[in-house]
Structures are given as structure tokens and as C-alpha cells.
Scaffold this active site. Structure first.
Site, PDB file in Angstrom:
ATOM      1  N   LYS A  56       0.855  -1.191   0.000  1.00 53.41           N
ATOM      2  CA  LYS A  56       0.000   0.000   0.000  1.00 53.41           C
ATOM      3  C   LYS A  56       0.893   1.244   0.000  1.00 53.41           C
ATOM      4  O   LYS A  56       1.945   1.258   0.657  1.00 53.41           O
ATOM      5  CB  LYS A  56      -0.867  -0.065   1.258  1.00 53.41           C
ATOM      6  N   SER A  99      -9.838   1.073   3.161  1.00 50.22           N
ATOM      7  CA  SER A  99      -9.008   1.934   2.343  1.00 50.22           C
ATOM      8  C   SER A  99      -7.927   1.195   1.558  1.00 50.22           C
ATOM      9  O   SER A  99      -7.366   1.755   0.616  1.00 50.22           O
ATOM     10  CB  SER A  99      -8.343   2.983   3.227  1.00 50.22           C
ATOM     11  N   SER A 156      -9.718  -1.533   7.221  1.00 50.68           N
ATOM     12  CA  SER A 156      -9.232  -1.226   5.880  1.00 50.68           C
ATOM     13  C   SER A 156      -8.611  -2.375   5.111  1.00 50.68           C
ATOM     14  O   SER A 156      -8.390  -2.237   3.907  1.00 50.68           O
ATOM     15  CB  SER A 156      -8.211  -0.105   5.951  1.00 50.68           C
TER      16      SER A 156
HETATM   17  N1  GLN Z   1     -12.870   2.685   6.543  1.00 45.70           N
HETATM   18  C1  GLN Z   1     -12.442   3.122   7.827  1.00 45.70           C
HETATM   19  C2  GLN Z   1     -12.268   4.617   7.804  1.00 45.70           C
HETATM   20  O1  GLN Z   1     -12.733   5.203   6.897  1.00 45.70           O
HETATM   21  C3  GLN Z   1     -11.200   2.402   8.203  1.00 45.70           C
HETATM   22  C4  GLN Z   1      -9.981   2.956   7.616  1.00 45.70           C
HETATM   23  C5  GLN Z   1      -8.777   2.180   7.943  1.00 45.70           C
HETATM   24  O2  GLN Z   1      -8.854   1.105   8.558  1.00 45.70           O
HETATM   25  N2  GLN Z   1      -7.622   2.739   7.597  1.00 45.70           N
HETATM   26  O3  GLN Z   1     -11.699   5.215   8.658  1.00 45.70           O
END
Ligand code: GLN
Length: 473
Positions: A75, A150, A174
Site C-alpha cells: 500500500k 481503504s 481497511s
Molecule cells: N474505513 C475506515 C475509515 O474510513 C477504516 C480505515 C482504515 O482502517 N484505515 O476510517
């Protein structure tokens, strides 16, 4: 599609060379990345050069690690020396780190070959993949659907067979959510299990390094390399690292799997309900003991998560002010420069979260919001602790639905996609999303949560399910 384990066996038997393998991945990415969008940067030359090195070491008879020659990608919020690291943000458009994150280095030291850097929601804030400042990574099973976020690129790359192992980050889901949407295995280890040195911080009390792979065994192999203390990260645990691949064929007979009533809500789509029921039946037929229980964590988790993570994000991202770090806006005072930098180079979601996060930390709101959230977090932790007094693992859905079509969701709807993944994050517990066997074309994941530092239980139960599915295929 090959698994990491199969590729590793072919490499070690010299049925295929690392160079051939890596070249085939690079070719596929070149042909398909325009559609899938998983990669932001490709390390074409470096990857081929590393593959050649691996091949020549193998030819000399060196005993190589099972990850040697495996196509891997990370990532784009992991720092990689000499390779752009953007966090999918305009803010870091020109950032080339002078050092490499420990997690990336450990995979590379084991011989994994980094193909490039993967797309994400900007600064890892988002659940759909749509918040990348460049282009979205989409779902390889249906390009009109979201990959999830994400770690959109991390899941999409494995699902599209653009890599056999990817790193993501999981703060509130994420890695697990996109893994569920893309039909791959995504694991978030215990908080502190894997070093975060060099992973650009979003919410320091929740951030973990996540692993995405085709299968559970592949994931266990990767964690064996990644886990363990790191002098460069004081938050990284010294807990000994078990041999995660050692016990994967053992049975789950007698294992107590908790089924929390709060996770089986009426808004689960019919396909998810059906898929989950068949996973539960699968475990029952393998001899596991299914234990219905109550885990009262759903009501508060999302709001607690957003208060804590946004507050921490506001302080972590304050350094991108055009003076110390990041791109530079305009103005004649440091305050003006800072404001203009943020407005120009952060996307709207990052701006919204850092602003609300800063508000939670003001003296006016600190007690009610921030302290209030910490108190509820303690309650959530103790709810898990009492559940784990009765069961070995907890099972539930990863998401309410199959991967949705891109577009058409409000900011707050997108934030609620993480409903089932956020609780384990707040409790710091390890958790994995594994593809359910389904009849439809769109993937559905189920989630297992284990007590802290018991990742081997996730892997053992996950492998048992995969064997069960394959034996009935
Ligand atoms: N989708 C969650 C958020 O928007 C988790 C993001 C993550 O785990 N980095 O914060």
C-alpha cells in the site's frame, strides 16, 4: 489462479524461475492496471533485477525462504526508499522517502519481490477506494463495483492476480473490508504484533499492518516473517512469535466459536445471510462448538472509532503544513501557508476528518467527546474479554452486503460500511476476513476475531474452512 504456496513450491522445484514468474505478473499488470487501478507506481526494473538475483542464488544451491521470488506489493502509505510514497494524496505527490518501512524490509529480506505501490483511499481514510486523489482501484470481479477501502489496491491486486501477497493497513477495517469485497483473505494482526516503523500514521492507537493473500496458509506464512519486535518501533510487542504455519492442518473439533447476536442484524443482505449460515454449518460439520452469545459492542463502536481516529489523525496530519512536510500552498504567514496547503492538497474527506478531529480535542469538547469515547472503548474491550472467557473465536460477517456499485453513497453511509470491522480494531484484537463459498459471482467474506496474540487460532480455523470448501468443490 495460483496461490502463494503453489508458486513457492514451483519456484523451489525450479519448475519456474523467479524471473519468469515476475515477468508474467508485470505483463498482466501492464495490460490490466488501466482497468483495475490497483497500482499507483510500478518498480519494473528493480523487480526483474531482484528476481534474477533470487534465481542465481537458487542455482547456487542456497536454501531460500518460501517467500523468495514471490510477487509482492505494498500500500502506498508504507515508506519505500527511493520509491515515491504518496498515500494517494496530492500532498505527498513528490515525496520520495529516504528509508524503508520495517514490514516491507522484512518481506524483501525474505526474498519477496516488490512489484510496486498500491492505491488506497487518501491517507487510509475511507471504505470504498473512491477517495484516492489519483484514480480509484475497482473490484476485479466487476469493474463497476467498489474494491472497498481503504486498502483498495491491496485487495484488488491479489484478486486480479497482480500480486500474490500485499501489505495494507487496517485501522478500522481497511484490510478486512476490501478483502471481503474482492474475495481474498485479509488479516489484521493484534495491535503491536507487526512493526509500524515507516508506515505513515493515521490513528496511532489503532493502526496495524494488514496482510492480503489468496489463501489463509499464504497469510500465515507472511505473518511469520512480519511479526516480532522492532527496535525502531517502541509500540511493537516483544511477545514471542509462534510458528504460524506449523499447526494449520489440525482439526477444529471442540473449538468454541461464538456467534454474537448483535452481528446478525436484519439489514444483512439475503446473500450475506445465506453465505454466513453455510459457513456456520460448515464449522458445525467440522466438529466446532457454535456458541450463541451477546457482544454489546455495535451500538457505540462507529462513533467511538470516528472520534478517536479523527482526533489522532488531526494531530498526525498536522505536520503536513507546507513548512515542515508535504506540498506547499501560498500565503505570507505560516498560518496562511498552512491553511492554503491543506485546502489545496488534502481531499475533502481528509479535511473533514482532521477538522472534526481537532474540534474533539479542544478544551470545550475534550471531556465529552474524546474522554467519553475512551470510556466507551474500555467497555468494548471488556465486552470482548468476557466473550473470550466463554469462546475461543468470534464469527460474524465482514460487511452487510456484496461489493456495491461505485458512486451513490453519502459520506456517512460510506462510514457505516465498517460497522462489523471497527469493534475488533477498538479492542486491538486480531481478525481475518475469509471468502465464503457462494453461488453468486460476487464475493462475500466472513470475519473471525481471536483473543490478543492468538493469530494462530484465526489461521487454524480459516484453513479448516478452506479445506472443507475445497473438499466439497
Ligand atoms: N474505513 C475506515 C475509515 O474510513 C477504516 C480505515 C482504515 O482502517 N484505515 O476510517
Amino acid at each position: 489462479m495460483m496461490t502463494l504456496q503453489q508458486a513457492s513450491a514451483q519456484l523451489s522445484k525450479k519448475e519456474i524461475s523467479a524471473k519468469e514468474l515476475i515477468r508474467s505478473y508485470l505483463d498482466r499488470i501492464a495490460a490490466e492496471n488501466r482497468d483495475v487501478g490497483a497500482f499507483l507506481t510500478l518498480c519494473h526494473e528493480k523487480a526483474l533485477q531482484k528476481a534474477e538475483e533470487i534465481d542465481s542464488r537458487r542455482m547456487k544451491g542456497e536454501n531460500l525462504h518460501p517467500l523468495a521470488g514471490i510477487p509482492m506489493a505494498v500500500k502506498d502509505n508504507f515508506c519505500t526508499e527511493g520509491i515515491p510514497t504518496t498515500c494517494a494524496s496530492k500532498m505527498l505527490r513528490d515525496f520520495v522517502p529516504p528509508y524503508t518501512a520495517t514490514a516491507v524490509k522484512r518481506l524483501e529480506d525474505a526474498g519477496a519481490v516488490m512489484l510496486g505501490k498500491l492505491n488506497l483511499d487518501e491517507f487510509a481514510m475511507g471504505a470504498t477506494g473512491e477517495y484516492s486523489a489519483y484514480y480509484p482501484a475497482v473490484n476485479p470481479h466487476d469493474l463497476n463495483r467498489m474494491a472497498g477501502g481503504s486498502s483498495s489496491g491491496s485487495a484488488a491486486a491479489v484478486a486480479a492476480d497482480h500480486a500474490l501477497l500485499t501489505l495494507g493497513s487496517d485501522t478500522g477495517g481497511s484490510v478486512r473490508l476490501p478483502a471481503s469485497f474482492c474475495g481474498v483473505v485479509g488479516m489484521k494482526p493484534t495491535y503491536g504484533r507487526v512493526s509500524r516503523f515507516g508506515m505513515i500514521a493515521f490513528s496511532s492507537s489503532l493502526d496495524t499492518v494488514g496482510i492480503v493473500t489468496p489463501t489463509v496458509w499464504d497469510n500465515a506464512m507472511a505473518l511469520s516473517v512480519l511479526a516480532g519486535e522492532d527496535p525502531l518501533d517502541a509500540t511493537c510487542s516483544r511477545e514471542p512469535v509462534p510458528a504460524y504455519c506449523a499447526d494449520l492442518s489440525s482439526s477444529v473439533a471442540g473449538l468454541r466459536i461464538g456467534i454474537p447476536e448483535e452481528f446478525f442484524t436484519s439489514d444483512l443482505s439475503p446473500a450475506v445471510q445465506k453465505a454466513l449460515s453455510s459457513v456456520i454449518e460448515g464449522y458445525r460439520s467440522l466438529g466446532a462448538r457454535l456458541v450463541p452469545l451477546s457482544l454489546p459492542v455495535m451500538e457505540d463502536s462507529l462513533s467511538v472509532y470516528h472520534i478517536l481516529s479523527s482526533a489522532e489523525a488531526s494531530s498526525n496530519l498536522a505536520r503536513f503544513d507546507g513548512v515542515r512536510f508535504g506540498a506547499r500552498g501560498v500565503g505570507s504567514t505560516p498560518e496562511e501557508i498552512s491553511r492554503s496547503t491543506k485546502e489545496r492538497y488534502f481531499g475533502s474527506e481528509v479535511q473533514a476528518r482532521t477538522q472534526s478531529g481537532a474540534a474533539y480535542l479542544t478544551s470545550e469538547h475534550y471531556q465529552t467527546y474524546f474522554q467519553g469515547a475512551l470510556e466507551k472503548q474500555r467497555f468494548i474491550k471488556s465486552a470482548f474479554a468476557s466473550a473470550f472467557g466463554r469462546v475461543d473465536l468470534i464469527l460474524g460477517p465482514t460487511s452487510t452486503c456484496e461489493p456495491p456499485l461505485i458512486g451513490g453513497f453519502s459520506r456517512s453511509e460510506k462510514r457505516s460500511f465498517d460497522r462489523f470491522t471497527v469493534p475488533a480494531s477498538l479492542a486491538g484484537l486480531p481478525s481475518v476476513s475469509i471468502p465464503c463459498k457462494t453461488e453468486g459471482v460476487l464475493p462475500i467474506g466472513f470475519q473471525l476475531v481471536a483473543p490478543a496474540f492468538r493469530e494462530e487460532l484465526l489461521f487454524r480455523a480459516g484453513c479448516a474452512y478452506e479445506r472443507e470448501v475445497t473438499s466439497h468443490a
